[in-house]
Design a protein around this motif. Structure first.
Motif: not given
Length: 406
Positions: A64-67, A73-76, A37-47, A4-9
């Protein structure tokens, strides 16, 4: 390998994917992407809801904006995603990266590393594979597997199970051996070691710290008496601030010292501000010093109350914590801390010991700064008692050869 690669660019995500494939073309990669971050957390929740395994690696930017990365880190930290290898990437300065690394490690996440942009993908893959190898191939010793807990710590704490190692302290200027610090282990029927980070908290919780300290002191002094050649070297033994509250233990330490006054005993004090400033603690320290047992202040710089202690207690030496020393040759912030500590010690006429010396570069830097004594893996890891005299003889012979060649 699911990554999973998380970056706004977008172009950064594409660059990382391309480099991963280029570095390891034989590896089968499955990429997932998130632009915040929010999209990444959604993917983690789904997994976590799927039957398929979670990601094998997460690579995330910090800002990044939106998380942001901290949100991930806090979610994990509070989910089963905690064990997924995590790579953090940022354009922030090194001090900020160190802070993020400390925060992440405090959550006991599976942190591969915190890296400055641009990311060295080859280095990351090497680190990930190394961590996986260590996790799967290095077996625990039998002693580590032993159920060492609050219920049985009292029964484990005896002379048969206590095992002492000794780490050398070396004069930086002359390179001469001047002493050793005692490091304790517990061993059960010879089946490997249980290390202090596992058993010391249990000992303290059970209120057995004084019993433990007494065992260590008695065994170490007996070792020094058994080999008279060791008496030319100092013997440093750790005590805790709570030990100072036991009048019986203080009297025992003084009696042992008086009975073996030819041994250069020093006590290294590890403490908390809550205990050290109690009147009973200060009286105990005074009693030890009056009876010619010098006190060393261990882990200097790790506590906010350091200067208060230096002002109130006549320490013989201070030991700079290894976290400030091990990367001294390239960490400018730690250089400044160590340099100012040594300068302060000189003005107070206090000796300085640097812990965690692992390289010649760090040793040379300490010498330039005027540090007195070094201790660390550059000279030797902790030495089992049965090998100590052999190590001492070898070290001294090597020193004689070097002096003869000069």
């Amino acid at each position: 390998m699911k990554i999973l690669i998380v970056d706004d660019q977008t172009f950064i995500r594409e660059a990382i994917k391309s480099e991963l494939v280029g570095v390891d073309p034989l590896q089968s990669f499955i990429f997932f992407e998130a632009d915040c971050g929010n999209s990444a957390i959604a993917l983690l929740e789904q997994s976590t809801l799927n039957t398929e395994p979670e990601f094998d690696l997460i690579i995330t930017d910090l800002k990044m904006e939106n998380g942001d990365g901290l949100a991930i880190i806090n979610y994990m930290a509070t989910t089963k995603s905690k064990n997924i290898p995590l790579v953090i990437v940022s354009s922030s300065d090194q001090r900020t990266l160190d802070l993020i690394g400390n925060i992440t490690n405090s959550f006991n996440l599976n942190l591969v590393g915190v890296f400055q942009k641009p990311l060295n993908v080859n280095e990351v893959l090497t680190l990930v594979k190394t961590k996986q190898f260590l996790a799967h191939e290095v077996p625990e010793s039998k002693a580590e597997q032993t159920n060492c807990n609050s219920a049985n710590i009292a029964s484990l704490l005896n002379e048969d199970n206590l095992f002492l190692c000794y780490q050398p302290k070396v004069d930086i200027k002359s390179n001469k051996l001047i002493g050793f610090e005692v490091l304790s282990r517990l061993t059960i029927q010879g089946d490997g070691f249980i290390y202090p980070d596992k058993f010391i908290p249990l000992i303290e919780q059970a209120g057995l710290n004084c019993q433990f300290t007494r065992l260590v002191v008695d065994q170490a002094i007996s070792h020094w008496q058994l080999f008279p050649a060791l008496k030319q070297y100092g013997l440093s033994i750790n005590i805790s601030a709570s030990d100072l509250l036991s009048e019986e233990l203080i009297n025992h330490l003084i009696a042992k010292h008086l009975a073996a006054s030819d041994i250069q005993l020093m006590l290294e004090l590890t403490e908390s501000q809550h205990t050290i400033n109690q009147e009973r603690s200060l009286q105990a320290i005074a009693k030890l010093i009056i009876n010619d047992i010098p006190i060393s202040l261990d882990d200097f710089g790790k506590s906010y109350s350091t200067f208060d202690r230096l002002d109130s207690i006549p320490f013989e030496e201070i030991k700079i914590d290894k976290d400030f020393v091990s990367d001294l040759d390239f960490n400018l912030q730690h250089q400044a801390i160590v340099e100012s500590t040594i300068a302060l010690a000189k003005k107070l006429n206090v000796k300085v010991v640097a812990e965690g010396v692992e390289t010649l570069g760090v040793l040379n830097r300490l010498q330039l700064l005027g540090c007195h004594t070094a201790q660390g893996y550059y000279f030797s890891p902790p030495i089992e008692g049965r090998y100590l005299m052999t190590w001492v003889n070898d070290y001294n012979q090597q020193g004689e050869v070097k002096n003869a060649n000069h």
